[in-house]
Design an enzyme around this catalytic site. Sequence first.
Site, PDB file in Angstrom:
ATOM      1  CB  THR A  96      20.754  51.042  71.312  1.00  0.00           C
ATOM      2  OG1 THR A  96      21.406  52.083  72.037  1.00  0.00           O
ATOM      3  CG2 THR A  96      19.322  50.895  71.806  1.00  0.00           C
ATOM      4  CE  LYS A 168      19.338  54.004  74.223  1.00  0.00           C
ATOM      5  NZ  LYS A 168      20.085  55.232  74.209  1.00  0.00           N
ATOM      6  CE  LYS A 243      19.198  50.490  67.230  1.00  0.00           C
ATOM      7  NZ  LYS A 243      20.630  50.652  67.429  1.00  0.00           N
TER       8      LYS A 243
END
Length: 293
Positions: A96, A168, A243
């Site tokens: 990611t 995402k 994050k």
Amino acid sequence: MARIGFVGLGNMGGPMARNLVKAGHAVAVFDTVPDLVARCAAAGAAPVGSAADAARDADLVFTMLPAGQHVRDAWLGGGRMAAASRPDAVLVDCSTIDVAAAREVAAASGRAFLDAPVSGGVMGAEGATLTFMVGGPQPAFAQAEPILKQMGRAAIHCGEAGAGQAAKACNNMILAATMIVTCEAFVLAEKLGLSHQALFDVASKSSGQSWSLTTYCPVPGPVPGSPANRDYAPGFSAALMAKDLGLAAQAAAETGAATPMGAKALELYQAFLEAGGGGTDFSGIIRMLRGAA
Ligand code: NAD
């Protein structure tokens, strides 16, 4: 059987690489931590001495690394993975990272490159039930799809380079905001003398329904499998949620999108991390919300 290179064998990459071995592929593995390489070798993978060696001769090459700088360095910098790979190889980064870095690495790789971040966490990686959100050229996606489905349940092609990371970031921004407001609703219910079960029974059948409520309920009881029932052991840690919200905030700043709820969610998760909550499940933020009257 495909020849596969896999670099980054941590909490996610380790079980993913082992699932590819189980599926019958020849998997060359590398991580900077030798014990993690040894664990995959014990499961039948071929240990190699560098990231470039893992990429050499492979039909498909995967990375599963912590953040954008690791991905840049592995493919384009000191790791030299892109240069070492076959010109016809499909390169897949499952980490990611920020959309801009994903696009930059894809463009500079000189190969068919896919960004393919996942949802499903460590349990999904172990049980091969991940969902892959994929950006990059359609023919490369078609080549990678059968292999992705040996590590997961679904692979969704979202568009060109960076589209997987974009999906995402957007999804996790929705998740964070709905989790926080679901926690707030339970805290308010407590103050009003409304039981957890009563709120759950009503909201799960009403317009307040969401995944955060019905699959991942942040109070113990109504959903027995949710982390709230095991003292908020992750699951998906608050640190990883912070994050991902940071990546969404970066994308919003770069594109000029207004995301005030996403920004507030990031602020609240940062406060939760500062209060020591980083290692707990992200639904554990209810504890901070209870205390922050
Ligand atoms: P992790 O820290 O457990 O694993 C990362 C691995 O990369 C480590 O083993 C590290 O030694 C290795 N590494 C770092 N630099 C390297 C290099 N240059 N060459 C070779 N190996 C190198 O992290 P993780 O939990 O497996 O997460 C990986 C990625 O997946 C992250 O981007 C994370 O945001 C994402 N993700 C994690 C989860 C989760 O629940 N853990 C869920 C979804 C997505």
